[in-house]
Design a protein around this motif. Structure first.
Motif, PDB file in Angstrom:
ATOM      1  N   ASN A   1       0.802  -1.217   0.000  1.00  0.00           N
ATOM      2  CA  ASN A   1       0.000   0.000   0.000  1.00  0.00           C
ATOM      3  C   ASN A   1       0.837   1.270   0.000  1.00  0.00           C
ATOM      4  OD1 ASN A   1      -2.613  -1.090  -0.039  1.00  0.00           O
ATOM      5  ND2 ASN A   1      -2.440  -1.630   2.121  1.00  0.00           N
ATOM      6  N   SER A   2       2.158   1.130   0.048  1.00  0.00           N
ATOM      7  CA  SER A   2       2.987   2.336   0.062  1.00  0.00           C
ATOM      8  C   SER A   2       4.013   2.296  -1.057  1.00  0.00           C
ATOM      9  CB  SER A   2       3.689   2.502   1.409  1.00  0.00           C
ATOM     10  OG  SER A   2       4.760   1.600   1.526  1.00  0.00           O
TER      11      SER A   2
ATOM     12  N   GLU B   1      -3.403  10.251  -6.810  1.00  0.00           N
ATOM     13  CA  GLU B   1      -3.467  11.370  -5.861  1.00  0.00           C
ATOM     14  C   GLU B   1      -3.191  10.935  -4.432  1.00  0.00           C
ATOM     15  OE1 GLU B   1      -7.230  13.266  -6.297  1.00  0.00           O
ATOM     16  OE2 GLU B   1      -6.897  13.733  -8.400  1.00  0.00           O
ATOM     17  N   ASN B   2      -3.712   9.788  -4.032  1.00  0.00           N
ATOM     18  CA  ASN B   2      -3.566   9.335  -2.649  1.00  0.00           C
ATOM     19  C   ASN B   2      -2.364   8.411  -2.441  1.00  0.00           C
ATOM     20  OD1 ASN B   2      -4.436   7.038  -3.926  1.00  0.00           O
ATOM     21  ND2 ASN B   2      -6.344   6.859  -2.780  1.00  0.00           N
ATOM     22  N   GLN B   3      -1.528   8.252  -3.466  1.00  0.00           N
ATOM     23  CA  GLN B   3      -0.332   7.401  -3.413  1.00  0.00           C
ATOM     24  C   GLN B   3      -0.650   5.932  -3.127  1.00  0.00           C
ATOM     25  OE1 GLN B   3       2.974   8.420  -4.221  1.00  0.00           O
ATOM     26  NE2 GLN B   3       1.728  10.083  -5.012  1.00  0.00           N
ATOM     27  N   LYS B   4      -1.880   5.527  -3.384  1.00  0.00           N
ATOM     28  CA  LYS B   4      -2.268   4.121  -3.288  1.00  0.00           C
ATOM     29  C   LYS B   4      -2.090   3.494  -4.670  1.00  0.00           C
ATOM     30  CE  LYS B   4      -3.536   4.301   0.987  1.00  0.00           C
ATOM     31  NZ  LYS B   4      -2.638   3.804   1.978  1.00  0.00           N
ATOM     32  N   PRO B   5      -1.918   2.178  -4.740  1.00  0.00           N
ATOM     33  CA  PRO B   5      -1.715   1.548  -6.047  1.00  0.00           C
ATOM     34  C   PRO B   5      -2.953   1.659  -6.940  1.00  0.00           C
ATOM     35  CG  PRO B   5      -1.869  -0.105  -4.319  1.00  0.00           C
ATOM     36  CD  PRO B   5      -1.866   1.222  -3.645  1.00  0.00           C
ATOM     37  N   SER B   6      -2.705   1.785  -8.222  1.00  0.00           N
ATOM     38  CA  SER B   6      -3.773   1.910  -9.210  1.00  0.00           C
ATOM     39  C   SER B   6      -4.402   0.555  -9.498  1.00  0.00           C
ATOM     40  CB  SER B   6      -3.212   2.488 -10.511  1.00  0.00           C
ATOM     41  OG  SER B   6      -4.136   2.346 -11.559  1.00  0.00           O
ATOM     42  N   LYS B   7      -5.702   0.473  -9.335  1.00  0.00           N
ATOM     43  CA  LYS B   7      -6.385  -0.786  -9.637  1.00  0.00           C
ATOM     44  C   LYS B   7      -6.337  -1.102 -11.126  1.00  0.00           C
ATOM     45  CE  LYS B   7     -10.971   1.281 -10.049  1.00  0.00           C
ATOM     46  NZ  LYS B   7     -12.328   1.299  -9.523  1.00  0.00           N
TER      47      LYS B   7
ATOM     48  N   ARG C   1      10.443   1.969 -12.691  1.00  0.00           N
ATOM     49  CA  ARG C   1       9.497   2.689 -13.566  1.00  0.00           C
ATOM     50  C   ARG C   1       8.073   2.192 -13.387  1.00  0.00           C
ATOM     51  NH1 ARG C   1      12.430   3.413 -19.422  1.00  0.00           N
ATOM     52  NH2 ARG C   1      14.549   3.681 -18.641  1.00  0.00           N
ATOM     53  N   LEU C   2       7.914   0.900 -13.138  1.00  0.00           N
ATOM     54  CA  LEU C   2       6.575   0.358 -12.915  1.00  0.00           C
ATOM     55  C   LEU C   2       5.966   0.919 -11.633  1.00  0.00           C
ATOM     56  CD1 LEU C   2       4.322  -1.558 -13.830  1.00  0.00           C
ATOM     57  CD2 LEU C   2       5.470  -3.356 -12.508  1.00  0.00           C
ATOM     58  N   VAL C   3       6.743   1.013 -10.574  1.00  0.00           N
ATOM     59  CA  VAL C   3       6.246   1.582  -9.321  1.00  0.00           C
ATOM     60  C   VAL C   3       5.785   3.017  -9.550  1.00  0.00           C
ATOM     61  CG1 VAL C   3       6.919   2.371  -7.009  1.00  0.00           C
ATOM     62  CG2 VAL C   3       7.566   0.091  -7.779  1.00  0.00           C
ATOM     63  N   GLU C   4       6.537   3.779 -10.321  1.00  0.00           N
ATOM     64  CA  GLU C   4       6.153   5.169 -10.613  1.00  0.00           C
ATOM     65  C   GLU C   4       4.801   5.231 -11.322  1.00  0.00           C
ATOM     66  OE1 GLU C   4       7.435   7.859  -9.488  1.00  0.00           O
ATOM     67  OE2 GLU C   4       9.302   7.043  -8.700  1.00  0.00           O
ATOM     68  N   ARG C   5       4.507   4.256 -12.162  1.00  0.00           N
ATOM     69  CA  ARG C   5       3.215   4.241 -12.863  1.00  0.00           C
ATOM     70  C   ARG C   5       2.092   3.714 -11.982  1.00  0.00           C
ATOM     71  NH1 ARG C   5       3.588   3.655 -19.149  1.00  0.00           N
ATOM     72  NH2 ARG C   5       5.592   4.657 -19.495  1.00  0.00           N
ATOM     73  N   VAL C   6       2.355   2.656 -11.260  1.00  0.00           N
ATOM     74  CA  VAL C   6       1.317   2.036 -10.433  1.00  0.00           C
ATOM     75  C   VAL C   6       0.900   2.949  -9.285  1.00  0.00           C
ATOM     76  CG1 VAL C   6       0.828   0.112  -8.863  1.00  0.00           C
ATOM     77  CG2 VAL C   6       1.948  -0.323 -11.048  1.00  0.00           C
ATOM     78  N   PHE C   7       1.840   3.673  -8.717  1.00  0.00           N
ATOM     79  CA  PHE C   7       1.543   4.544  -7.588  1.00  0.00           C
ATOM     80  C   PHE C   7       1.409   6.005  -8.011  1.00  0.00           C
ATOM     81  CE2 PHE C   7       2.963   0.775  -5.483  1.00  0.00           C
ATOM     82  CZ  PHE C   7       2.243   0.735  -4.315  1.00  0.00           C
ATOM     83  N   ASP C   8       1.116   6.254  -9.257  1.00  0.00           N
ATOM     84  CA  ASP C   8       0.930   7.617  -9.765  1.00  0.00           C
ATOM     85  C   ASP C   8      -0.530   8.035  -9.580  1.00  0.00           C
ATOM     86  OD1 ASP C   8       1.462  10.055 -10.966  1.00  0.00           O
ATOM     87  OD2 ASP C   8       1.106   9.293 -12.990  1.00  0.00           O
TER      88      ASP C   8
END
Length: 185
Positions: free
Chosen positions: A93-94, A159-165, A150-157
């Motif tokens: 989650n982070s 507003e709330n810094q939670k992973p993108s579903k 780079r994947l982390v930058e996309r997945v956690f991009d």
């Protein structure tokens, strides 16, 4: 609808795996080509990791993939690796924890073409000697490290810094019905 293929070319390869340059901050056989080629800060210059991330969502639905170049083999490997990354990221989650997890996954033991546990030995040529094996392992390690970041930058991009579903929903997919982690992992 046909699958997407790499538009990149390279005159260097090991076996039939292209050694494509990419932007990176990690040490390895590939030097940061954006600085070396005067492309620093240029968003127009896409590398193989950018292509893999861009084509990931449409390509992951294909059960078969026609290989048109040695660069496609790198694209296949990265697509399978992204799925492994997403499996790990769906538990987090982070963003900070995600970076640590991607680093751990990148440096963990992995098989290369020619190893008995490598799932795609039928379409990847084995390196010719121990020196080529070492170079290929270093190249794949470096590309795994950069791809994970780079994947982390996309997945956690978000507003709330939670992973993108919209990224994590692909964690259960199997590209070409293959997994890099093997059966039962």
């Amino acid at each position: 609808m046909p699958s997407y293929h790499s538009k990149l070319t390279s005159d260097k390869s090991i076996g039939n795996v292209a050694l494509l340059p990419f932007r990176t901050k990690f040490r390895g056989p590939i030097q940061n080509y954006s600085v070396a080629n005067g492309n620093e800060g240029s968003e127009a210059a896409q590398d193989i990791i950018d292509e893999a991330l861009f084509y990931f969502k449409p390509n992951v639905f294909f059960k078969t993939y026609e290989i048109q170049s040695n660069a496609d083999r790198v694209l296949i490997y990265l697509t399978l690796y992204i799925i492994e990354c997403l499996k790990r990221l769906q538990r987090l989650n982070s963003k900070e924890g995600a970076f640590q997890e991607m680093h751990a996954l990148a440096i963990s033991r992995f098989d290369i073409p020619g190893d008995p546990g490598f799932p795609l030995n039928a379409v990847y040529a084995k390196p010719n000697n121990a020196e080529e094996q070492d170079l290929l392992r270093q190249y794949l390690l470096q590309i795994r490290q950069e791809c994970g970041i780079r994947l982390v930058e996309r997945v956690f991009d978000t507003e709330n810094q939670k992973p993108s579903k919209w990224w994590l929903c692909f964690a259960k997919r199997k590209f070409m019905d293959i997994s890099l982690s093997g059966a039962g992992k």
